[in-house]
Design a protein around this motif. Sequence first.
Motif, PDB file in Angstrom:
ATOM      1  N   GLU A 221       3.340 -15.416  13.212  1.00  5.66           N
ATOM      2  CA  GLU A 221       4.273 -14.305  13.301  1.00  5.66           C
ATOM      3  C   GLU A 221       5.036 -14.055  12.011  1.00  5.66           C
ATOM      4  O   GLU A 221       5.443 -12.930  11.734  1.00  5.66           O
ATOM      5  N   LYS A 222       5.258 -15.106  11.231  1.00  4.96           N
ATOM      6  CA  LYS A 222       5.980 -14.962   9.959  1.00  4.96           C
ATOM      7  C   LYS A 222       5.541 -16.083   9.033  1.00  4.96           C
ATOM      8  O   LYS A 222       5.098 -17.148   9.493  1.00  4.96           O
ATOM      9  N   ASN A 223       5.628 -15.828   7.756  1.00  2.00           N
ATOM     10  CA  ASN A 223       5.282 -16.852   6.777  1.00  2.00           C
ATOM     11  C   ASN A 223       6.538 -17.633   6.399  1.00  2.00           C
ATOM     12  O   ASN A 223       7.659 -17.249   6.752  1.00  2.00           O
ATOM     13  N   HIS A 224       6.350 -18.717   5.657  1.00  2.00           N
ATOM     14  CA  HIS A 224       7.480 -19.561   5.294  1.00  2.00           C
ATOM     15  C   HIS A 224       7.351 -20.048   3.853  1.00  2.00           C
ATOM     16  O   HIS A 224       6.245 -20.189   3.328  1.00  2.00           O
ATOM     17  N   LEU A 225       8.485 -20.317   3.248  1.00  2.00           N
ATOM     18  CA  LEU A 225       8.543 -21.083   2.012  1.00  2.00           C
ATOM     19  C   LEU A 225       9.315 -22.347   2.323  1.00  2.00           C
ATOM     20  O   LEU A 225      10.460 -22.301   2.792  1.00  2.00           O
TER      21      LEU A 225
END
Length: 322
Positions: A221-225
Amino acid sequence: MAKKRRPQPRAAAPQIKDGEVPVVGAREPCPCGSGRRYKACHGRQAAHAVTELVQRPFEGLPGECDWVALRELVPAATAELTLKGGLPEGVPSVTLATVLPMAWPALRRDNGAVLLGLQNDTASGDISRDLADTLQRALVADPGSPVAAGRPSADGPRLQDLLDLTAPFEPTVHTGFEFWVENAENATGEVAASLERANAAAIPTARIPGLEGAYWCEAPEKNHLRWVTAHPEEQLLDALARLHAAGASSLGEGTRLVGSFRAHGLVVPVWDLPSSMGADDVAKPATAFAERLAEALTTDIPLTADERRARGGLTNRQITLS
């Protein structure tokens, strides 16, 4: 009526010195003679003792933040290791790998090269000492064989004793686990099927160039760092709180600093990113954030009320992985 069983004389119990870890399985009888399983007797004491032994097992190694990231965050990556005094005869290379087939601790290839697995359970609580023990045994293992887990000596060497601490640590992140097999492009049958299954389970991950410990990953649903940092925890949280309160903690539109977690003694801030934001897109804003953070770390003025609230929000969402 059944006869009562005559009590048998009990053998003298062997003595276990404080801090000594006997080489027995967790479910085997404890060598102290208590009659209990090892894990419920001296094993519990040993486990408690070693858990607190080393808070930062990779401290002192070049690229400590990347070591932590490869241990906890990155599915498929390798890094060449340089040994003090050079490689032994018959060992052309030593390569650190996030994980190996069948979760082997290490593998000696047919050509003598050594692969050392990082994401494995350890026996002592000092990951550095466990890995050093595995590495030493892999260097003398028969070519073409995996290396089983072992229990290191309490005074055995650590990675910091075996590796060249002047050599850079440069991980290479892979899209899959083809590095498991030589000539993987020609793999067939069960080998090819195993690689396909492993690759399908790996979360797409990329290292952000120029930023030690910073890794982008793709999620449904969403990317991350996720950014492993070596700054002192209290100082880092203060700096993040200052930036967050000032509206300067994001990495661009649609991004948000959502909290942090601890891993092997280091703090790892985490940002949510839009699903459209790839690793290349986040590199420039992450570099700019690093500059803002460096400036905020130099400030020792007491936090304002807004900054204290921001810090509380960040710490309330903090967890510890190890």
